[in-house]
Design a protein around this motif. Structure first.
Motif, short mmCIF file in Angstrom:
data_model
loop_
_atom_site.label_atom_id
_atom_site.label_comp_id
_atom_site.label_asym_id
_atom_site.label_seq_id
_atom_site.Cartn_x
_atom_site.Cartn_y
_atom_site.Cartn_z
N SER A 9 -0.88 -18.72 1.56
CA SER A 9 0.59 -18.70 1.49
C SER A 9 1.02 -18.52 0.04
CB SER A 9 1.18 -19.99 2.07
OG SER A 9 0.73 -21.12 1.34
N TYR A 10 2.25 -18.05 -0.12
CA TYR A 10 2.73 -17.72 -1.46
C TYR A 10 4.24 -17.93 -1.51
CZ TYR A 10 3.12 -15.06 -5.85
OH TYR A 10 3.36 -14.68 -7.15
N ALA A 11 4.79 -17.93 -2.72
CA ALA A 11 6.24 -18.07 -2.90
C ALA A 11 6.97 -17.03 -2.03
CB ALA A 11 6.59 -17.88 -4.36
N VAL A 37 -1.53 -11.27 -6.67
CA VAL A 37 -1.73 -12.24 -5.59
C VAL A 37 -1.95 -11.49 -4.29
CG1 VAL A 37 -0.70 -14.12 -4.27
CG2 VAL A 37 -0.38 -14.01 -6.75
N VAL A 38 -3.01 -11.84 -3.58
CA VAL A 38 -3.32 -11.24 -2.28
C VAL A 38 -3.09 -12.32 -1.23
CG1 VAL A 38 -5.01 -9.98 -0.92
CG2 VAL A 38 -5.08 -9.84 -3.42
N THR A 39 -2.13 -12.09 -0.35
CA THR A 39 -1.72 -13.13 0.59
C THR A 39 -1.34 -12.52 1.93
OG1 THR A 39 -0.23 -15.04 0.84
CG2 THR A 39 0.70 -13.04 -0.13
N CYS A 40 -1.00 -13.37 2.89
CA CYS A 40 -0.54 -12.84 4.18
C CYS A 40 0.93 -13.23 4.38
CB CYS A 40 -1.40 -13.34 5.33
SG CYS A 40 -1.35 -15.11 5.62
N ILE A 47 -0.21 -3.40 5.69
CA ILE A 47 -0.53 -3.83 4.33
C ILE A 47 0.49 -3.28 3.34
CG2 ILE A 47 -2.21 -3.64 2.45
CD1 ILE A 47 -4.40 -3.63 4.57
N GLU A 48 1.03 -4.17 2.51
CA GLU A 48 1.99 -3.78 1.48
C GLU A 48 1.35 -4.04 0.12
OE1 GLU A 48 5.66 -5.81 2.02
OE2 GLU A 48 6.02 -5.01 4.03
N ALA A 49 1.01 -2.99 -0.59
CA ALA A 49 0.36 -3.10 -1.89
C ALA A 49 1.34 -2.79 -3.00
CB ALA A 49 -0.84 -2.17 -1.96
N ARG A 50 1.73 -3.83 -3.74
CA ARG A 50 2.63 -3.66 -4.87
C ARG A 50 1.87 -4.02 -6.15
NH1 ARG A 50 7.68 -6.82 -1.98
NH2 ARG A 50 7.93 -5.36 -0.22
N ARG A 51 2.57 -3.92 -7.27
CA ARG A 51 1.90 -4.12 -8.56
C ARG A 51 1.39 -5.54 -8.73
NH1 ARG A 51 3.35 -5.43 -13.84
NH2 ARG A 51 5.51 -5.75 -13.21
N THR A 52 2.16 -6.53 -8.29
CA THR A 52 1.77 -7.93 -8.52
C THR A 52 1.44 -8.70 -7.25
OG1 THR A 52 4.09 -8.62 -8.47
CG2 THR A 52 3.15 -8.04 -10.63
N VAL A 53 1.76 -8.14 -6.08
CA VAL A 53 1.49 -8.83 -4.82
C VAL A 53 1.00 -7.83 -3.79
CG1 VAL A 53 2.42 -10.25 -2.96
CG2 VAL A 53 3.30 -10.54 -5.27
N VAL A 54 -0.08 -8.20 -3.10
CA VAL A 54 -0.56 -7.42 -1.96
C VAL A 54 -0.46 -8.31 -0.73
CG1 VAL A 54 -2.52 -6.24 -0.91
CG2 VAL A 54 -2.12 -6.03 -3.38
N LYS A 55 0.26 -7.85 0.29
CA LYS A 55 0.47 -8.65 1.49
C LYS A 55 -0.21 -7.99 2.68
CE LYS A 55 4.98 -10.45 0.00
NZ LYS A 55 6.42 -10.56 0.35
#
Length: 409
Positions: A9-11, A37-40, A47-55
């Motif tokens: 989990s993440y913010a 940060v790699v989170t769900c 899958i959403e891959a951004r510069r600072t967060v991958v979901k």
């Protein structure tokens, strides 16, 4: 350094893991490192891959976090790893032994990257959420222990903020050295003086807290948090204290049961369940309170205690918990071993007038004045360097890993 942080989990979720991973990633970037940060996320469909967060797509789940990765097929993992490969990470950091931690371990294995494990809870804590019958609990315990051992055995370094984690490793049959790193939160964000007065007043008005002594508990409502014990002790010793309120901030799988327990103990007028509160709003809730209280006996880490101290709240917690960090008995909080001690400490604070409480808040805040939000990140970065040296330059471990097929020749 380029770091991948795998977390369940993440913010904006609240709790130790999302708060810790958010703060670490933010501090790394400010120290001119890269962190992703790699989170769900249950709101994701792909899958959403951004510069600072991958979901990765998540789904509601009866676990400590309330959700888990929804796809676990090899093809789904291959898609995730393909997206992550482009980031060219130097190291992987995972928290405990959830499914995202397994993804992190396997990603580190696939690309021969150093792995750091942070122990943030006991693997046994997940067992009640994995099965609905006592009959299957031994199977669930075996599965969780095996997962934890796999991650811990592969990790180059293991860290926690509490020395109890060392005993925990030994009890699981894992003969590894534990690196202790103190927990920190953002001192500016949680400062009582920096809280928005309008937001603080809004909290007080919403829950009718004006002219009350407010004890706050903040965290996921899980059975291991001991909120049921807190309610029972409150009912037996503090129920008749009309000027007291117990504010329980958070949600979780035990929320309905705890609300029912509170009702059965006739605590409806004293105990308030706020439901989920976003992390960004927590400073106002701490500033609307007078003390922090917890009867939890098991958590290895408690971000809420650290945040409460930074907000100037004296913390009253079980002596069996002993959260690591800055809590010092008799100086900025108390450890209690009985209901009588809990009652005595709460009444001491409740007996203070407004000026007395304000002076207490300043004194508590002063005990953690030297805390830096980057201190933990700097300590962790030092640990990462050790992990890299161990991973790549320990010939014995390298050869063993090759023989076991953990990394390629």
């Amino acid at each position: 350094m380029n770091i991948a942080i795998f977390t369940e989990s993440y913010a904006p979720s609240t709790g130790f893991v999302p708060s810790e991973s958010f703060l670490l990633a933010q501090s790394y970037r400010q120290l001119e490192h890269r962190a992703t940060v790699v989170t769900c996320d249950p709101k994701c469909k792909k899958i959403e891959a951004r510069r600072t967060v991958v979901k990765v797509p998540g789904k509601p789940a009866p676990n400590q976090y309330g959700f888990a990765p929804s796809k676990n097929r090899k093809a789904d993992q291959a898609e995730l790893f393909s997206a992550l490969e482009a980031y060219e990470f130097d190291l992987v950091h995972v928290f405990s032994c959830g499914k995202m931690a397994v993804h992190g371990m396997q990603f580190a294995n696939r690309f021969d990257l150093p792995l750091v494990l942070s122990i943030s809870d006991f693997y046994e804590d997940a067992i009640p959420y994995l099965t609905s019958t006592k009959l299957l609990e031994p199977w669930a315990a075996f599965r969780q222990k095996a997962r934890f051992r796999d991650i811990a055995d592969y990790a180059d370094m293991i860290t926690s903020t509490n020395k109890k984690a060392g005993d925990y490793l030994a009890s699981a049959g894992i003969k590894r050295k534990l690196s202790l790193i103190p927990i920190h939160a953002d001192p500016e964000r949680f400062s009582r003086q920096n809280a928005d007065p309008d937001q603080v007043n809004a909290v007080k008005m919403k829950y009718h807290l004006t002219d009350k002594t407010v004890a706050v508990f903040a965290g996921r409502l899980l059975y291991e948090k001991g909120v049921d014990i807190l309610l029972q002790r409150w009912a037996s010793h503090l129920k008749l204290e009309r000027g007291l309120r117990l504010l329980i901030v958070g949600t979780g799988p035990e929320k309905a049961a705890l609300q029912q327990l509170s009702k059965s103990l006739n605590l409806d007028k004293q105990v308030i369940f706020t439901g989920e509160v976003m992390n960004k709003d927590m400073p106002a809730y701490y500033a609307a309170s007078d003390l922090f209280v917890s009867a939890s006996e098991t958590p290895l880490m408690s971000m809420a205690v650290c945040e409460a101290l930074l907000a100037g709240l004296p913390c009253i917690v079980s002596d069996k918990s002993r959260p690591a960090g800055q809590l010092e008995h008799g100086k900025n909080g108390f450890y209690f071993s009985s209901s009588n001690e809990l009652t005595d400490y709460v009444r001491r604070i409740a007996s203070l007038d407004y000026n007395g409480k304000e002076a207490l808040h300043r004194m508590v805040r002063n005990t953690v004045e030297g805390v830096s939000k980057d201190a933990q990140a700097q300590a962790m970065l030092s640990l990462y360097k050790k992990a890299k040296r161990l991973h790549y330059y320990d010939p014995q471990r390298l050869e063993a890993a090759k023989r076991n097929g953990q990394i390629g020749h």
